[in-house]
Design an enzyme around this catalytic site. Structure first.
Site, mmCIF file in Angstrom:
data_model
loop_
_atom_site.group_PDB
_atom_site.id
_atom_site.type_symbol
_atom_site.label_atom_id
_atom_site.label_comp_id
_atom_site.label_asym_id
_atom_site.label_seq_id
_atom_site.Cartn_x
_atom_site.Cartn_y
_atom_site.Cartn_z
ATOM 1 N N SER A 146 32.244 29.201 39.160
ATOM 2 C CA SER A 146 32.501 27.766 39.126
ATOM 3 C C SER A 146 32.558 27.236 40.558
ATOM 4 C CB SER A 146 33.853 27.561 38.431
ATOM 5 O OG SER A 146 33.911 26.334 37.780
ATOM 6 N N GLY A 181 29.032 25.835 37.362
ATOM 7 C CA GLY A 181 29.173 25.936 38.811
ATOM 8 C C GLY A 181 28.991 24.634 39.551
ATOM 9 N N GLU A 201 25.030 24.787 32.068
ATOM 10 C CA GLU A 201 26.287 24.821 31.309
ATOM 11 C C GLU A 201 27.379 24.182 32.158
ATOM 12 O OE1 GLU A 201 27.003 28.951 30.441
ATOM 13 O OE2 GLU A 201 25.173 29.149 29.263
ATOM 14 N N SER A 202 27.081 23.012 32.695
ATOM 15 C CA SER A 202 28.047 22.347 33.578
ATOM 16 C C SER A 202 29.239 21.877 32.762
ATOM 17 C CB SER A 202 27.385 21.136 34.239
ATOM 18 O OG SER A 202 26.176 21.535 34.835
ATOM 19 N N GLY A 203 30.427 22.303 33.157
ATOM 20 C CA GLY A 203 31.621 21.920 32.419
ATOM 21 C C GLY A 203 32.511 21.029 33.254
ATOM 22 N N ARG A 204 33.019 21.602 34.330
ATOM 23 C CA ARG A 204 33.921 20.888 35.242
ATOM 24 C C ARG A 204 33.341 19.520 35.633
ATOM 25 N NH1 ARG A 204 37.564 23.342 38.729
ATOM 26 N NH2 ARG A 204 36.896 25.408 38.109
ATOM 27 N N CYS A 263 63.017 25.449 34.895
ATOM 28 C CA CYS A 263 63.984 26.163 35.739
ATOM 29 C C CYS A 263 63.226 27.256 36.472
ATOM 30 C CB CYS A 263 65.058 26.818 34.897
ATOM 31 S SG CYS A 263 65.581 25.817 33.543
ATOM 32 N N ASP A 264 62.290 26.892 37.279
ATOM 33 C CA ASP A 264 61.442 27.893 37.906
ATOM 34 C C ASP A 264 61.029 27.393 39.282
ATOM 35 O OD1 ASP A 264 59.174 29.555 38.567
ATOM 36 O OD2 ASP A 264 59.193 30.149 36.451
ATOM 37 N N TYR A 297 39.695 22.457 32.050
ATOM 38 C CA TYR A 297 40.462 23.705 32.031
ATOM 39 C C TYR A 297 41.978 23.547 31.876
ATOM 40 C CZ TYR A 297 36.018 25.635 33.556
ATOM 41 O OH TYR A 297 34.696 25.966 33.626
#
Ligand code: PLP
Length: 674
Positions: A265, A302, A351-354, A504-505, A543
């Site tokens: 990506s 990507g 397959e462009s996603g982002r 609480c982290d 994502y």
């Protein structure tokens, strides 16, 4: 004050400060009211079509606002118009590259559903017409199959079946071919071939097969760790030859039609894009030479996003190219190799996603309080007393600090302050300093820091959000997203802050921002005025939603879909979905809220014998009912269920009633229940 001209501050100063044009154009800008606006049709948006994000938030969340839905924040606002514009832009970029280079085939986009599996988003993409879907698992395949049944394309778009596959996955992909869905089984491992051959013979279906090639071209960024010779995925040259031989032996070489690769990506440069396409193009041509019935080259994902607006290729937060340059790099490279080998140009699939879905949604959350690290200022008498009582070795640290101060060396002073604090904490831990001396050290250090001019230390803004749930890539891989206030942008932000979430982290915070900043310019919170302070996280449409977990049992945000309309509001909320309730998140960990409630009811009967029992039971019931996030501005959860909030947990009839009640005017409204 961090900024020089606080009085004559205008929205355009905010635009520059937050680099909104850099990361947000052509979809986001600031209006003259100082509110962030969405330009739903990208560069084709007319001024009157801009959507004021602050108004959308008010409409969605404020039960007192006219037509307000009373949804709890955090809130994801989806803009299907933006999504459509991204799809059109990518299609146009490839169409233009095909036309201008004399490429003799066409582009066929495929959306990898792993990026965001939201039903309405995937349905929108399929509705668009020419885009297919990519699956990486069995549920994603089922999703793709059922969605593609509703597709409007005359030329059936692809369903690309990637990922590791078992017999069941392969069987479903072959069933899909029987249903006239254009599935391609892309071999991720050589062993999958045996099942493909066996099952297709058994079902009497001719499969369309592709292979994912393991390219030598390596992407060096974080997302490229799976690329190159040692990458996790794909077949080597030797394995690809074995696939050809096996298919030939079975009389199925005509089924081998697609070559796929994915080098990772967020590819930083077009030269790397071209390198990958050249290498894959050569493999494609060799497959043609070996007799495979090749038709498609699938260049994977990507295509990157410029998260920080720097247009640079030096970090994962940016890429140095846009859609046009990417498309041109791919088309030119494939054309070059095919022409060199006298091979017919294949259809190009990406397959462009982002790049398709990142812009379409905005995550809105509220800052609920801010706190500066403050300690009581010491009077000089206290300091005197403190110095006299210091143990020798701490006294030594104090003397160094005094000497640095006498020299006017502020940097050394700050270093000494750190050292002095550290030493005092150690002494406190081993029992040789008491708590008053420890507090006095803090006071002294604060005094020194103030004296040397660092009077505006970073504040912590507590936000009604879970970073783990809503921004998991920041927590997991330090992915930066633009975060800015969505209103008050006509006002100078006079503070700097980091964002600390509800969990609480200690990892539940955002303390790195685009532009290499470790704090964000923010406005003073108007304590007590009732004015809320809303922040937006942008470019998070890919994502984040599927990766987010339920740490501390904070579930996902509420979601609304907002479309641009020409009516009086300029927008319509076409769908509203409250986020998961406390019951929902408890159920996700196998608890049974109904039984939990019964247990508590019994306990109430056992211990409370007056009217108070009913109040406790209804309070607890309401808490199960509501979202886990803070109910800001409401005195307690007992009041939260009134008014429009009544549709949080309701029957279909209730939903329709609410829709009727708030719909009105020209807006097409449909609200659904969680
Ligand atoms: N295709 C495959 C095989 C992938 O693994 C991915 C993501 O990892 C994609 C496509 C989508 O990549 P991107 O979101 O970078 O476009």
């Amino acid at each position: 004050m961090p900024f020089s001209d606080t009085v004559n501050w205008t929205p355009s100063h905010s635009n520059d400060l937050y680099n909104i044009d850099g990361w947000g154009a052509p979809y986001f800008s600031v209006n003259s009211n100082g509110n962030l606006t969405v330009r739903p049709h990208g560069s084709k948006t007319k001024d009157h079509q801009e959507i004021d994000l602050f108004k959308v938030v008010k409409r969605s969340s404020d039960p007192n606002h006219a037509g307000g839905l009373g949804l709890h924040l955090p809130l994801i606002i989806r803009f299907p118009d933006v999504l459509k514009n991204r799809l059109e832009c990518l299609q146009t970029a490839f169409d233009n590259a095909v036309r201008s280079t004399g490429y003799t085939s066409h582009y066929q986009g495929v959306y990898p559903v792993k990026c965001n599996q939201d039903r309405f988003l995937v349905e929108d993409i399929v509705q668009f017409g020419s885009f297919g879907l990519e699956s990486g698992s069995k549920p994603e395949l089922l999703l793709a199959m059922s969605c593609m049944c509703k597709g409007s394309s005359s030329e059936p778009a692809y369903i690309i079946c990637n990922g590791f596959k078992d017999v069941e996955y392969i069987t479903c992909a072959l069933f899909a071919r029987k249903l006239s869905l254009n599935t391609v089984i892309v071999l991720e491992q050589e062993e999958e071939l045996e099942s493909v051959v066996e099952v297709s013979i058994k079902l009497g279906v001719r499969p369309v097969v592709g292979v994912r090639a393991k390219l030598r071209t390596k992407h060096s960024g974080h997302f490229g760790s799976t690329s190159g010779e040692k990458g996790k995925f794909g077949l080597t040259a030797t394995q690809i030859i074995r696939v050809v031989n096996k298919l030939e032996q079975c009389g199925m070489l005509d089924c081998f039609q697609l070559l796929h690769f994915h080098i990772g990506s967020q590819i930083p440069t077009t030269s790397l894009v071209a390198d990958g396409a050249l290498e894959a193009g050569q493999i494609y041509c060799e497959l043609v030479r070996l007799g495979a019935n090749m038709k498609v080259i699938d260049v994977g994902g990507g295509l990157g996003i410029d998260y920080d607006g720097s247009k640079s290729h030096c970090s994962d937060a940016s890429v140095g190219y846009g859609l046009e340059e990417y498309a041109m790099a791919v088309v030119q490279a494939v054309k070059f190799v095919c022409d060199r080998n006298s091979v017919k140009h294949p259809a190009i699939c990406s397959e462009s996603g982002r790049a398709l879905v990142s812009h379409h949604s905005v995550l809105i959350f509220e800052a609920v309080s801010s706190s500066k690290y403050t300690v009581p200022t010491m009077s000089s008498f206290d300091i005197q007393r403190f110095v006299q009582q210091l143990p020798d070795d701490v006294r030594y640290e104090y003397d160094s600090l005094s000497q640095s101060a006498a020299r006017g060396d502020s940097e050394a002073c700050l270093a000494c302050v750190d050292k002095l604090k550290q030493t005092c904490v150690e002494k406190f831990k081993d029992g040789s300093l008491d708590i008053e001396q420890l507090a006095a050290t803090d006071g002294l250090c604060d005094f020194v820091v103030k004296e040397i001019g660092d009077s505006n230390p970073t504040s912590t803004y507590h936000v009604n959000l879970s970073v783990f749930t809503s921004v998991p890539d920041f927590w997991g891989i330090q992915q930066l997203f633009p975060v800015i206030p969505i209103h008050r942008l006509d006002e100078c932000p006079t503070k700097r802050g980091i964002l600390s979430d509800l969990t609480c982290d200690s990892d539940g915070k955002i303390d790195q921002f685009i532009g290499g900043e470790s704090s964000l310019p923010l406005h003073e919170m108007e304590g007590g005025s009732g004015m809320k302070y809303y922040l937006g996280m942008f470019l998070g449409g890919a994502y984040q939603e599927a990766l987010g977990g339920v740490h501390n049992l904070f579930g996902g945000p509420s979601v609304v879909r907002v479309s641009q309309t020409d009516g009086p509001f300029g927008f319509a909320v076409t769908r509203a979905m409250p986020g998961p309730s406390c019951s929902d998140v408890l159920r996700s960990m196998q608890h049974e809220p109904e039984i939990m409630f019964q247990t508590l009811e019994h306990r109430i009967k056992e211990y409370v014998h007056d009217d108070g029992g009913a109040v406790i039971a209804s309070g607890i019931a309401q808490c199960f009912h509501n979202m886990p996030y803070l109910t800001v501005g409401s005195s307690c959860c007992l009041t939260a269920a009134n008014g429009n909030n009544g549709y949080y947990c309701c029957s279909d009839e209730d939903v329709i009633a609410v829709a009727d009640a708030v719909g009105g005017d020209d807006e097409q409204v449909s609200y659904v229940c969680a």
